[in-house]
Design an enzyme around this catalytic site. Structure first.
Site, PDB file in Angstrom:
ATOM      1  CE  LYS A  40      -3.882   0.258  -0.210  1.00 51.28           C
ATOM      2  NZ  LYS A  40      -4.584  -1.031  -0.230  1.00 51.28           N
ATOM      3  CG  ASP A 165      -1.193  -0.669   3.136  1.00 58.98           C
ATOM      4  OD1 ASP A 165      -0.399  -1.561   2.781  1.00 58.98           O
ATOM      5  OD2 ASP A 165      -2.429  -0.759   3.010  1.00 58.98           O
TER       6      ASP A 165
END
Ligand code: C5P
Length: 324
Positions: A40, A165
Site C-alpha cells: 500500500k 495496518d
C-alpha cells in the site's frame, strides 16, 4: 477431520474467490495454497495526538498498489508453524505472517501445522505495509482454504491484534483508516488519471516506525483535514489538491534522515511532478500521468543506484485468480 484432507468443490472455490474483498486471492489445491500480498501507499497521514496506550490517533487514506509478495502455505502434520523467506533475516516464527497463522490455530484450537514459504518483493520496513499485508493474506488464505468459521469481526479482531495496518489489508483498495489505523472505511474505487503510474523509491536505509512516531513533535499534529479532503475529492472523482496529499511524518523523517531528503530532491530533479513519503518511510512515491515519463524518471534514478519500482493503484476486484 484432518484439514489437509479437505477437497474443495471447484464451484464453491470460485464463489468464494468472487466474494473475496481483496486482490489477495488464494489459489487452492489439496494441501498447498498460494496467495498474493499487495503493498500500500499512504496518500495522506494526519496524526492528531498521542494516546494513553502509547499509540497515536490518526487518519490516513491508503491505496493498494500492485507490488506484491507471494506466500505458499503447505499443510503439515507436525502441529507447528514454520516460515522460510527469501530474505534470511525474516525466516523465523516472529515474522508477522507466521504469527498470523499461529493466532488462527490458537483461536480455533487447530492441530494442523502450516509451513509458510514467503517470496518477498515488497521492500521491508519501508512504509509499504509488506509485513502487515503478509499477515492479512495468511488470515484470509487460511479462512478460505480451511473453510474456517471466522466472522468478519473475528478476522478484524485478529488483524488488529497483529498490527495497526493489518485490518486495512483484509479489504484493501482505497480506504480511510482511523483510530490506531484499525477503523477502516472502504471508499469507492477512484484513481486520478494524473497519478496513473507510480514510482516507489526505497532509499537504502531502514526507518523504525516506533522511533518516527515517538520523535514526532506536537507541532506536526493535524486534525484529519487532509484525509477528509482527499476522501471527499476521490469520492467526487476529482483531482486532489497537492497540498492535501499530506503526510504528517514527512517533515520529521526528511529532517532526521538526510538520505531520504536527498532521494526526494533527486526524484524532483529527475522530473517527478511531486514526491511524498509513504507511511513512516523511508519509501517515497511519485505519480505520473504517462508511462513514458515514469519510465524515464525510473531509469534516471536507477542509474544513480536507487531501488525504484514502477507500480499502479489496484482495486480489490482486479486480483489474480488461478485454481489448480
Ligand atoms: O501497530 P504496529 O505494531 O504496526 O505499530 C508499530 C509502531 O508504530 C507502534 O509500536 C507505535 O510505536 C507506532 N504507532 C503509533 N500509532 C499508530 C500506529 C503505530 O504510535 N497509530
Amino acid at each position: 477431520m484432518g484439514y489437509s484432507s479437505l477437497k474443495l468443490d471447484k464451484f464453491l472455490i470460485s464463489m468464494q474467490n468472487a466474494r473475496m474483498g481483496h486482490a489477495q486471492q488464494a489459489q487452492i489445491s489439496g494441501s498447498v495454497c498460494f496467495v498474493r500480498a499487495y503493498a500500500k501507499i499512504n496518500l495522506t497521514l494526519d496524526i492528531s495526538g498521542r494516546r494513553a496506550d502509547g499509540y497515536h490517533e490518526l487518519a490516513t487514506v491508503m491505496q493498494t498498489v500492485d507490488l506484491y509478495d507471494t506466500l505458499c502455505l503447505t499443510a503439515t502434520d507436525d502441529a507447528r508453524v514454520s516460515l522460510i523467506c527469501t530474505r534470511p533475516e525474516l525466516s523465523n516464527t516472529e515474522n508477522l505472517a507466521a504469527r498470523a497463522a499461529q493466532l488462527v490455530r490458537q483461536r480455533l484450537a487447530i492441530r494442523q501445522g502450516v509451513e509458510i514459504e514467503l517470496y518477498k518483493r515488497i521492500p521491508i520496513a519501508a512504509g509499504l505495509g509488506g509485513g502487515s499485508s503478509d499477515a492479512a493474506a495468511v488470515l484470509l488464505a487460511l479462512q478460505q482454504w480451511w473453510q474456517l468459521p471466522l466472522s468478519p469481526f473475528d478476522l478484524l479482531d485478529m488483524a488488529t491484534a497483529l498490527g495497526s495496518d493489518v485490518p486495512f489489508f483484509l479489504t484493501g483498495g482505497l480506504a480511510l483508516c482511523e483510530g490506531r489505523g484499525e477503523r477502516v472505511t472502504t471508499l469507492a474505487p477512484y484513481w486520478p488519471p494524473s497519478m496513473r503510474w507510480l514510482l516507489l523509491l526505497k532509499p537504502a536505509i531502514s526507518v523504525s516506525t516506533a522511533a518516527v512516531f515517538r520523535n514526532l513533535p506536537a507541532t506536526d499534529y493535524t486534525d484529519g483535514t487532509h484525509s477528509r479532503a482527499i476522501s471527499a475529492a476521490f469520492q467526487a472523482r476529482s483531482t486532489p489538491r497537492l497540498e492535501d496529499l499530506y503526510n504528517g511524518l514527512e517533515r520529521s523523517v526528511l529532517e532526521t534522515y538526510p538520505e531520504v531528503a536527498r532521494a526526494r530532491d533527486d526524484l524532483l530533479d529527475a522530473g517527478a511532478p511531486f514526491v511524498r513519503l509513504s507511511g513512516s518511510g523511508p519509501t517515497l512515491f511519485a505519480a505520473f500521468s504517462e508511462l513514458a515519463c515514469a519510465g524515464r524518471v525510473q531509469e534516471l534514478m536507477q542509474a544513480q543506484g536507487y531501488e525504484v519500482h514502477l507500480s499502479r493503484a489496484i482495486h480489490p476486484d482486479a486480483g489474480y485468480v488461478c485454481l489448480y
